[in-house]
Design an enzyme around this catalytic site. Sequence first.
Site, PDB file in Angstrom:
ATOM      1  CE1 TYR A 175     -14.204  17.320 -13.069  1.00  0.00           C
ATOM      2  CE2 TYR A 175     -14.024  16.759 -10.747  1.00  0.00           C
ATOM      3  CZ  TYR A 175     -14.310  16.403 -12.055  1.00  0.00           C
ATOM      4  OH  TYR A 175     -14.710  15.130 -12.328  1.00  0.00           O
ATOM      5  CE  LYS A 209     -10.695  14.128 -16.281  1.00  0.00           C
ATOM      6  NZ  LYS A 209     -11.092  15.211 -15.415  1.00  0.00           N
ATOM      7  CG  ASP A 255      -7.588  20.940 -10.615  1.00  0.00           C
ATOM      8  OD1 ASP A 255      -6.848  20.550 -11.551  1.00  0.00           O
ATOM      9  OD2 ASP A 255      -8.725  20.474 -10.412  1.00  0.00           O
ATOM     10  NE  ARG A 284      -3.186   0.007   3.005  1.00  0.00           N
ATOM     11  CZ  ARG A 284      -2.702   0.219   4.242  1.00  0.00           C
ATOM     12  NH1 ARG A 284      -2.217   1.406   4.553  1.00  0.00           N
ATOM     13  NH2 ARG A 284      -2.720  -0.733   5.138  1.00  0.00           N
TER      14      ARG A 284
END
Length: 384
Positions: free
Chosen positions: A107, A205, A180, A55
């Site tokens: 967003y 993206k 962002d 992890r």
Amino acid sequence: MSENPNPHWSARTLAAQALGRIDEATRAVVPPIHVTTTFIRDPDNQYRTGNIYGRPDNETVREAEAMIAALEGAPVAMVLGSGMSAATAVFLALAPGDHAIVPKVMYWALRNWIVTDAVQWGLKIDVVDTSDLDAVRAAIRPGETKLVWLETPANPLWTITDIRAVADIAHAAGARVAVDSTCATPLLTRPLEHGADIVMHAATKYLNGHSDVIAGALAAARDDAFWVRIKRVRSMLGQILGPLEAYLLIRGMRTVDLRVRAACANAMELALRLSNHAAVAEVLYPGLPTHPGHDIARRQMTGGFGGMLSIRVRGGEQAAIATAAKVQLWKRATSLGGVESLIEHRGSIEGPGSPCPMDLLRLSTGIEDVEDLYADLDQALRQA
Ligand SMILES: *Cc1c(COP(=O)(O)O)cnc(C)c1O
């Protein structure tokens, strides 16, 4: 893994070679994908490699992180299971009671989470037009504001925020700035160089670029206590990226420079042509001198203004929806930043309370032939 890279090589060079790392054991030019979830403990009870459990510890994930750090010019980077997990990890690293400022235009899913779930969890939030520096100054609460969140260019109006100016205001009040930068990409803007403390990407993206991986990324200006808290959120909430996805992301990022440059050139050409189209009331694109953020974008972005633009259809909401229905080459879908061009009636997905006008179509420009892209939009606009 061989250690790398010459710091003087450009981001473009480093990305093309995935930092030029060679697998020491086999001399493979493309390193293997590490899928193990656990590691052998040494007989004397030590973990000498530092790897204990999958992890927190995965070498393929670390390779993707090293690439993102190189692209952003950051000392540290982190990949996570999605753009949303990257963004929410930053907010969850704050403490209940902390105040944060977020933009009016951003967003939509993240804004939704912030004003509902993050508030319920205990953050105090002000939603502010961050392109208006006086509004940012008025909203800052010195000592109490811990984070100013920015997005530039911002969905879906491509609002531009001056990162440096907001960072100066925020830092004077003891607050961090996170950006962002999904739509700007590290090729066009490196927010840390403009004073930001943290940069976030929906790596889904442009970084991956092929509409086949959901991933998120963060990079930071400093490996400090706040970064350690974000890392803890990722590890404890398990917001990790799987090694197979990390590998696909590495492969996608090898061509990010070519893809982003092609998308920027197509978007600029489409913005100019659509500005003169009889069925288009307005084109929103920071590359156009008519865009309110154009001057800041020219200073803040290098090499292009991004692949995203929006158009407002003269005939209104129904004509916009009808235009999206008539395209053949453009794909009618949400998301952005892939090699294929996407068109979306954004108001239909954002819903009530959104600043998105209902006559708006959001265009994610891919890398196809711009003549084909324009001809398809033109025939759809004429029929609508
Ligand atoms: C898509 C997107 C996100 C969310 O990313 P996911 O990978 O879908 O979770 C955040 N910010 C922007 C600007 C985006 O386009």
